[in-house]
Design an enzyme around this catalytic site. Sequence first.
Site, short mmCIF file in Angstrom:
data_model
loop_
_atom_site.label_atom_id
_atom_site.label_comp_id
_atom_site.label_asym_id
_atom_site.label_seq_id
_atom_site.Cartn_x
_atom_site.Cartn_y
_atom_site.Cartn_z
CG HIS A 1 30.22 88.72 -66.04
ND1 HIS A 1 29.52 87.94 -66.92
CD2 HIS A 1 29.95 90.00 -66.40
CE1 HIS A 1 28.88 88.71 -67.79
NE2 HIS A 1 29.11 89.97 -67.49
CG ASN B 1 26.51 89.14 -71.90
OD1 ASN B 1 27.33 88.65 -71.13
ND2 ASN B 1 25.97 90.31 -71.72
#
Length: 503
Positions: free
Chosen positions: A56, A129
């Site tokens: 990320h 997510n």
Amino acid sequence: MADETKRLRMASGTPVDDDQNTLTAGPRGPALMQDVHLMEKLAHFNRERIPERVVHAKGAGAYGVFECTTDMSKFTRARFLSQAGKKTEVFVRFSTVGGEKGSADAARDPRGFAVKFYTEEGNYDMTGNNTPVFFIRDPLKFPDFIHTQKRDPATNAPNPDMFWDFLSLTPESIHQVTVLFSDRGTPRSYRHMNGYSSHTFKWYNVKGEVYWVQYHFKTLQGVQNLTRQEATRLAGEDPDHATKDLFNAIAKGEFPSWRVCVQIMPAKDAKTYRWNPFDITKVWPHKDYPLVEIGTMTLNRNPANYFADVEQSAFSPGNFVPGIGASPDKMLQARIVSYHDAHLYRLGPNYQLLPVNAPKACKAANYQRDGYMRLDDNGRGGPNYWPNSMGGPAPDASVAEPPIDLEGQAARHPQVLTDDDFFQAGELYRRVMTDTDRDHLVGNIVAHLGNAQKRIQLRQTALFFKADPDYGRRVAKGLGLDVKQVERLASMSQEERGKATSS
Ligand code: NDP
């Protein structure tokens, strides 16, 4: 200079006389070490980068507000969910997962969807997510999985063999692989995608009654995706397209918003439900557990400084408030530890004092002291131990979680793969996708898997076949594989298939 507040000063506060000409002996140099302004400027510059997030790394974020639309106190004592109309400030960070900080926003990848609710009872983080499931369900596999999605240790380039070798040897990934290679794997922007907790969480009410929940953030901009061709073009022409899109939309007053819902499972259902509700490779079908709206989330303020707010933001699935807790999900249990650990490495022991991470609607009060970059008053002269009789903050037993029963033998329980592991991927392919979705899915897979060795293509295509025979056949045809061979491999156990396709 008349206005002292406009004067350039060193970090120590010393006024600077010249910021263009280094202190030198004569106009040709050499430079003098006593130019402390130059020394400080260069030394600080060398230290401008903090460790990149290992996953990320590329992200964009914004502040906003969550408005509760349904009183959920029957299910959870969390105060921010206790009253329709109640508003809670949030900070949200969206991201890609595998790429580095400079990578393209249009990459085929899950998108991180992390929300920090600054509640009056402390910060609650929902680190989800844009996909409702995940590739693996045991955290011991996580570092290996991420290695395969990043760079080959020899070439430092992504390697389709590594990528598909691991996935084809990890059949529980089939559901997430199907989502990822649908056009939802390349969302048009961060505004045009849903968010999911993916994990199951525990909710409990004031009576101590427990429910299992999964969160769904449904985009009110509508789900919009890029085709493979559009994504490839954008990755080259405008690699920061989603980052800019979010910032520009908010700057123009087009505030993106999401309808926030939960699926709620009474605790007693967990033992008998068809699927293990703590298995992150599965969803709970909506007909079993329909979505219940709990609020809306609107992003309405850009960060004034990217590094201060977005780069330094730190979310943890372990940040709970009374009324919300962990489920037994093994992946969640590991993330509770590893996110906090990652922030300690990346930002230091006092990362929760940074403005974006600190509670806003209440104050932290504890006996943590000292450590690098302690930037508050460090508890002043108050006691630094508990118990104390000096009036320091005291634990409050009334916020305790209700006890839950846990049992079982301490062992490394092997995962048992069943046909059920393929069913939901098949349902997505058969029942949810349109003809166009299926065409794009097969095309996206063929374009990527076609770069791997043939034996790996065969092994992976057998998994698509197990999800749905038509799905497997179409991928096999696209890759020019022998469909009969794929069918034979699909009929084998995972172990036999591994042997039949080893190098
Ligand atoms: P439903 O028909 O009730 O719901 C289908 C869901 O699939 C919708 O939430 C839809 O999201 C979503 N969806 C549509 N296209 C895709 C895609 N390409 N990738 C991922 N999700 C997509 O079905 P069920 O609840 O019975 O589930 C059937 C299958 O749908 C599951 O096996 C799973 O693969 C998928 N799914 C289920 C979810 C759940 O929580 N039950 C959540 C997301 C996906 P939207 O409504 O926003 O368009």
